[in-house]
Design an enzyme around this catalytic site. Structure first.
Site, PDB file in Angstrom:
ATOM      1  CG  HIS A 194      -8.370  34.911 -25.244  1.00  0.00           C
ATOM      2  ND1 HIS A 194      -8.569  36.186 -24.784  1.00  0.00           N
ATOM      3  CD2 HIS A 194      -7.180  34.507 -24.720  1.00  0.00           C
ATOM      4  CE1 HIS A 194      -7.553  36.553 -24.013  1.00  0.00           C
ATOM      5  NE2 HIS A 194      -6.683  35.557 -23.966  1.00  0.00           N
ATOM      6  CE  LYS A 213      -1.445  38.250 -17.958  1.00  0.00           C
ATOM      7  NZ  LYS A 213      -2.309  37.609 -18.954  1.00  0.00           N
ATOM      8  NE  ARG A 217      -0.128  36.036 -27.450  1.00  0.00           N
ATOM      9  CZ  ARG A 217      -0.235  36.928 -26.466  1.00  0.00           C
ATOM     10  NH1 ARG A 217      -1.059  37.925 -26.587  1.00  0.00           N
ATOM     11  NH2 ARG A 217       0.481  36.807 -25.373  1.00  0.00           N
TER      12      ARG A 217
END
Ligand code: PNS
Length: 169
Positions: A25, A49, A99
């Site tokens: 991050h 989440k 990613r």
């Protein structure tokens, strides 16, 4: 909400759960700070989440502590829609790190939805540095919960605090 940005300053928002912030991050935030005049790192709510290890206030505090050297970076939190937050701040871009290919569909979907909700804002996808391709907060939490070494994954000044908290769980 009123648009707070009365100048023509280019403002980017780096949103995320940041539970906790990782070196991956931080790399994206640092690179974004080179591209935009002002950057707001936004701790946002991801309803998908649950079981967060750190409170929103703790996550904001962690990010503040590791970005003190970046003059054009500030940290905030929001429990609303990202698109509305950008409008209120007069921000022109959402910057997200990408990613693996597995991130792509999710980021693409959010990017398209945010474009409908706020056509003025662009989503900028920044590829993760090669060494951070595998790195995510969930992996960090899992390794730490088994007492593993997370020094390669989280900023050094937060290491002990994060390690102690996560290994207690
Ligand atoms: O780090 P994450 O969990 O991948 O970040 C996802 C996040 C928090 C950026 C996303 O869930 C979000 O934007 N939440 C704010 C609410 C919102 O605007 N949801 C609609 C997104 S299209």
């Amino acid at each position: 909400m009123q648009n707070e940005n009365r100048s023509s300053m280019k403002i980017a928002v780096c949103p995320g759960s940041f539970d906790p912030i990782t070196k991956g991050h931080l790399d994206i935030i640092r690179r974004t700070a080179k591209l935009f005049e002002r950057v707001i790192v936004l701790v946002s709510v991801n309803p998908a989440k649950t079981n967060f290890a750190f409170t929103i206030e703790e996550r904001v505090d962690f990010i503040r502590r590791v970005t003190t050297d970046l003059d054009n970076v500030e940290v905030d939190s929001s429990d609303g829609l990202l698109a509305d937050y950008l409008r209120a701040k007069g921000a022109c871009a959402i910057v997200k790190g990408l990613r693996a290919v597995s991130d792509f569909e999710y980021e693409f979907q959010m990017s398209l939805a945010n474009k409908v909700l706020n056509p003025e804002a662009e989503t900028v996808i920044m590829t993760a540095a090669a060494e951070n391709m595998y790195l995510g907060s969930s992996i960090v939490k899992q390794i730490a919960s088994f007492g593993g070494d997370i020094s390669n994954f989280v900023p050094e000044c937060l290491l002990q605090e994060i390690q102690v908290r996560l290994s207690r769980k």
